[in-house]
Design a protein around this motif. Sequence first.
Motif, PDB file in Angstrom:
ATOM      1  N   GLY A 138     -44.841  -6.465-120.375  1.00 20.89           N
ATOM      2  CA  GLY A 138     -43.497  -6.974-120.658  1.00 20.89           C
ATOM      3  C   GLY A 138     -42.848  -7.681-119.483  1.00 20.89           C
ATOM      4  O   GLY A 138     -41.666  -8.002-119.515  1.00 20.89           O
ATOM      5  N   LEU A 194     -53.106 -19.398-129.874  1.00 17.44           N
ATOM      6  CA  LEU A 194     -52.862 -18.435-130.953  1.00 17.44           C
ATOM      7  C   LEU A 194     -52.919 -19.213-132.255  1.00 17.44           C
ATOM      8  O   LEU A 194     -52.098 -20.106-132.487  1.00 17.44           O
ATOM      9  CB  LEU A 194     -51.504 -17.748-130.783  1.00 17.44           C
ATOM     10  N   GLN A 195     -53.898 -18.880-133.093  1.00 13.58           N
ATOM     11  CA  GLN A 195     -54.082 -19.605-134.343  1.00 13.58           C
ATOM     12  C   GLN A 195     -53.527 -18.793-135.510  1.00 13.58           C
ATOM     13  O   GLN A 195     -52.753 -17.870-135.297  1.00 13.58           O
ATOM     14  CB  GLN A 195     -55.572 -19.936-134.551  1.00 13.58           C
ATOM     15  N   LYS A 220     -59.514 -10.648-128.701  1.00  9.59           N
ATOM     16  CA  LYS A 220     -58.261  -9.934-128.492  1.00  9.59           C
ATOM     17  C   LYS A 220     -57.741 -10.249-127.092  1.00  9.59           C
ATOM     18  O   LYS A 220     -58.536 -10.449-126.159  1.00  9.59           O
ATOM     19  CB  LYS A 220     -58.489  -8.425-128.640  1.00  9.59           C
ATOM     20  N   LEU A 221     -56.433 -10.275-126.972  1.00  7.57           N
ATOM     21  CA  LEU A 221     -55.832 -10.741-125.719  1.00  7.57           C
ATOM     22  C   LEU A 221     -56.370  -9.988-124.500  1.00  7.57           C
ATOM     23  O   LEU A 221     -56.743 -10.603-123.497  1.00  7.57           O
ATOM     24  CB  LEU A 221     -54.300 -10.583-125.809  1.00  7.57           C
ATOM     25  N   GLN A 222     -56.437  -8.664-124.603  1.00 10.54           N
ATOM     26  CA  GLN A 222     -56.825  -7.914-123.415  1.00 10.54           C
ATOM     27  C   GLN A 222     -58.311  -8.046-123.093  1.00 10.54           C
ATOM     28  O   GLN A 222     -58.757  -7.657-122.019  1.00 10.54           O
ATOM     29  CB  GLN A 222     -56.427  -6.434-123.524  1.00 10.54           C
ATOM     30  N   ALA A 227     -55.499 -15.072-135.395  1.00 14.67           N
ATOM     31  CA  ALA A 227     -55.863 -14.394-134.151  1.00 14.67           C
ATOM     32  C   ALA A 227     -55.802 -15.404-133.013  1.00 14.67           C
ATOM     33  O   ALA A 227     -55.511 -16.584-133.230  1.00 14.67           O
ATOM     34  CB  ALA A 227     -57.281 -13.822-134.274  1.00 14.67           C
ATOM     35  N   TYR A 228     -56.116 -14.922-131.815  1.00 15.75           N
ATOM     36  CA  TYR A 228     -56.255 -15.852-130.703  1.00 15.75           C
ATOM     37  C   TYR A 228     -57.548 -16.649-130.879  1.00 15.75           C
ATOM     38  O   TYR A 228     -58.495 -16.188-131.532  1.00 15.75           O
ATOM     39  CB  TYR A 228     -56.304 -15.093-129.373  1.00 15.75           C
ATOM     40  N   ARG A 239     -48.097  -9.712-118.980  1.00 17.58           N
ATOM     41  CA  ARG A 239     -47.605 -10.002-120.333  1.00 17.58           C
ATOM     42  C   ARG A 239     -47.563  -8.725-121.165  1.00 17.58           C
ATOM     43  O   ARG A 239     -46.583  -8.457-121.866  1.00 17.58           O
ATOM     44  CB  ARG A 239     -48.518 -11.042-121.013  1.00 17.58           C
ATOM     45  N   VAL A 240     -48.640  -7.945-121.098  1.00 15.95           N
ATOM     46  CA  VAL A 240     -48.718  -6.709-121.883  1.00 15.95           C
ATOM     47  C   VAL A 240     -47.656  -5.710-121.406  1.00 15.95           C
ATOM     48  O   VAL A 240     -47.058  -4.987-122.203  1.00 15.95           O
ATOM     49  CB  VAL A 240     -50.134  -6.097-121.791  1.00 15.95           C
ATOM     50  N   LEU A 265     -43.793 -10.617-118.375  1.00 19.88           N
ATOM     51  CA  LEU A 265     -43.744 -12.035-118.731  1.00 19.88           C
ATOM     52  C   LEU A 265     -43.374 -12.134-120.204  1.00 19.88           C
ATOM     53  O   LEU A 265     -43.901 -11.388-121.033  1.00 19.88           O
ATOM     54  CB  LEU A 265     -45.111 -12.706-118.541  1.00 19.88           C
ATOM     55  N   THR A 266     -42.472 -13.032-120.525  1.00 24.28           N
ATOM     56  CA  THR A 266     -42.147 -13.266-121.934  1.00 24.28           C
ATOM     57  C   THR A 266     -43.207 -14.188-122.543  1.00 24.28           C
ATOM     58  O   THR A 266     -44.006 -14.808-121.825  1.00 24.28           O
ATOM     59  CB  THR A 266     -40.778 -13.954-122.070  1.00 24.28           C
ATOM     60  N   GLU A 267     -43.183 -14.289-123.869  1.00 26.73           N
ATOM     61  CA  GLU A 267     -44.132 -15.188-124.525  1.00 26.73           C
ATOM     62  C   GLU A 267     -43.899 -16.633-124.076  1.00 26.73           C
ATOM     63  O   GLU A 267     -44.848 -17.394-123.882  1.00 26.73           O
ATOM     64  CB  GLU A 267     -44.024 -15.076-126.048  1.00 26.73           C
TER      65      GLU A 267
END
Lengths: 101, 547
Positions: free
Chosen positions: B29, B47-48, B97-99, B51-52, B26-27, B31-33
């Motif tokens: 690119g 995803l709120q 955070k996503l990562q 933040a996540y 995903r990061v 994979l799309t959202e």
Amino acid sequence: MKVITGNELLSGAVVYFYGKDRWGMDLQQAQIFEDKAPEVDELLAAAAKKDKVVSLEAIPVEKHDNQLVQTNRLREQIRANGPTVGTYGRQHLSEADYVSL
Amino acid sequence: MYRYDEFDAAFVRERTEQFSDQVKRRVAGELTEDQFRPLRLMNGLYLQLHAYMLRVAVPYGTLNSRQMHKLAHIARTYDRGYGHFTTRQNIQYNWPKLQDVPKILEELAEVEMHAIQTSGNCIRNVTTDQFAGAAHDEIIDPRPVAEIIRQWSSLHPEFSFLPRKFKIAITGAQQDRAAVKFHDIGLMANEKDGQVGWRVFVGGGLGRTPMVAKEINDFVPHEDLLAYLEAILRVYNLHGRRDNKYKARIKILVHETGIEQIREEVEAEFAQLKDGVLTLPQDELDRISTYFAAPPFAADADDVLDAEQHALENAQYAKFLKRNLFKHRQPGYTSITISLKSVGEVPGDASDAQMDAIAELAREFSFDELRVSHEQNLVLPHVKKSDVRAIYERLVEIGLAEGNAGLISDIIACPGLDYCALANARSIPIAQDIAKRFADRENEFGELKVKISGCINACGHHHVGHIGILGVEKKGTELYQITVGGDATEQAAVGNILGRGVTGDEVPDALEKLLNVYMDQRENADEPFLDAFRRLGEAPFKEALYG
């Protein structure tokens, strides 16, 4: 009037479109569009294609004293300022080791 | 408590590795959202607003100290130093955070936890009585069966893409503390001809169409339970609506089809499945049950708690003794509710330091066991009565000694508009205002369950609050609808909406008016609010509120 907003991919932080491919956390610096400005849909589509800001939307705002951009919806006020409870504030782009923008 | 076998460990590890790879793609690119969203949701990552949000499963609300320390560590290391315990007996982190999420999932796997099936249209985390295995009124400890349901439902290929999410609750006691009649399937232990089996309820739920579940079978033996559950899920998977998400839950199917026809179809399906591979052998049930064997209780534990003496010494401690202890099956022991509802704080939140301290209390005083309640509190299930004072003093040190379990300040509140992308109005400040207003008088009111939701999805269970509060948005203003008479127990009832909404500032005054009616018109101090409402009807409450 409208501004474009979304959540930055890695941090999830609320960001606003500043114009010219720039995004940031400050609502005051957001580029303002007229309600029916045709470029809004184009910019939303372009940002969606770039896919670094997600949950994209155009939100209504008001300008006061020729400066201050405000949004009347509480949801957007909370997005712009963080939760109204606790002392947590907002998620910041700088909190992520790497920011996609 | 249950320990992962090789299969459990392997699938959690594999899923963590898969998600780590998906985040990288995903990061990068790749994979799309749109492609990534369902993948992250399958791993509990939403995803709120700000933040996540990561929702971590706490299977049937049971934790040990090592797991609680890990939850504290995650809060400290990857989040903002706190976690939010939910009505699904789970914990949510509001700022990951996503990562970092793959690392969080790796850390969770180290303590046999994960976030799988905490989102999506699948069978969610099984919930149960927070006093399971400890309660004095239990027919059977439901946790072994809950664990077997967890194993059956985890990554079940046939039920990974149901019409809508699916929630199962189970209780082994006749007094329902798990709100089983407000779940897609509710299971309640039952005795018949000297055997223990399960009453099965189906089609309950909250949300925009609250419904009390209907009994579909009054006795399903242990060995047939999985086949019977599978039969229900198959009928739902076949007939549940996929064209309209608001009509996709099994409650709508049961309501529109009728329980008799649903029962016929389930029985037909069950006849095909009965005595097949899903039959649960007694030796397997016994094997799982060994993980939940009673801890080595001291036979000579002192069974006396001198509450009257303590009341003279310390009123706060006396209140704690009165409200936060629950009768244990073992003489000399008790269960302690640790209220996460300190007056003025956020319901359900615990800091990393508090979580660490509670983990140590569990290790030292409760055979290393902890529970999360659906009322957003924590429980030390097995405590010697002679240790209660020491535990109380330790809770005072961490600001969690509020003796308010079941009182007006022990409020269920969803995250509401302060965090949630679905919410229309805030819940938390309303809960804080109510707690501040009435905390000094809450003993007078006795048991009173206030539940607040920030939208019609009803994560705060407002429909089943003795007093329920639903936040809505009208022309940009938060308004709050008030319901009275809801009940999540075995006497299940959906509350009555009293009338038009009031503003947030007006909510405490509105509650004061309702409470004045109760205090003026109750038969005596022993008649609880809910009983008084059932006797009086809604008219005097409506009159007080709207004139």
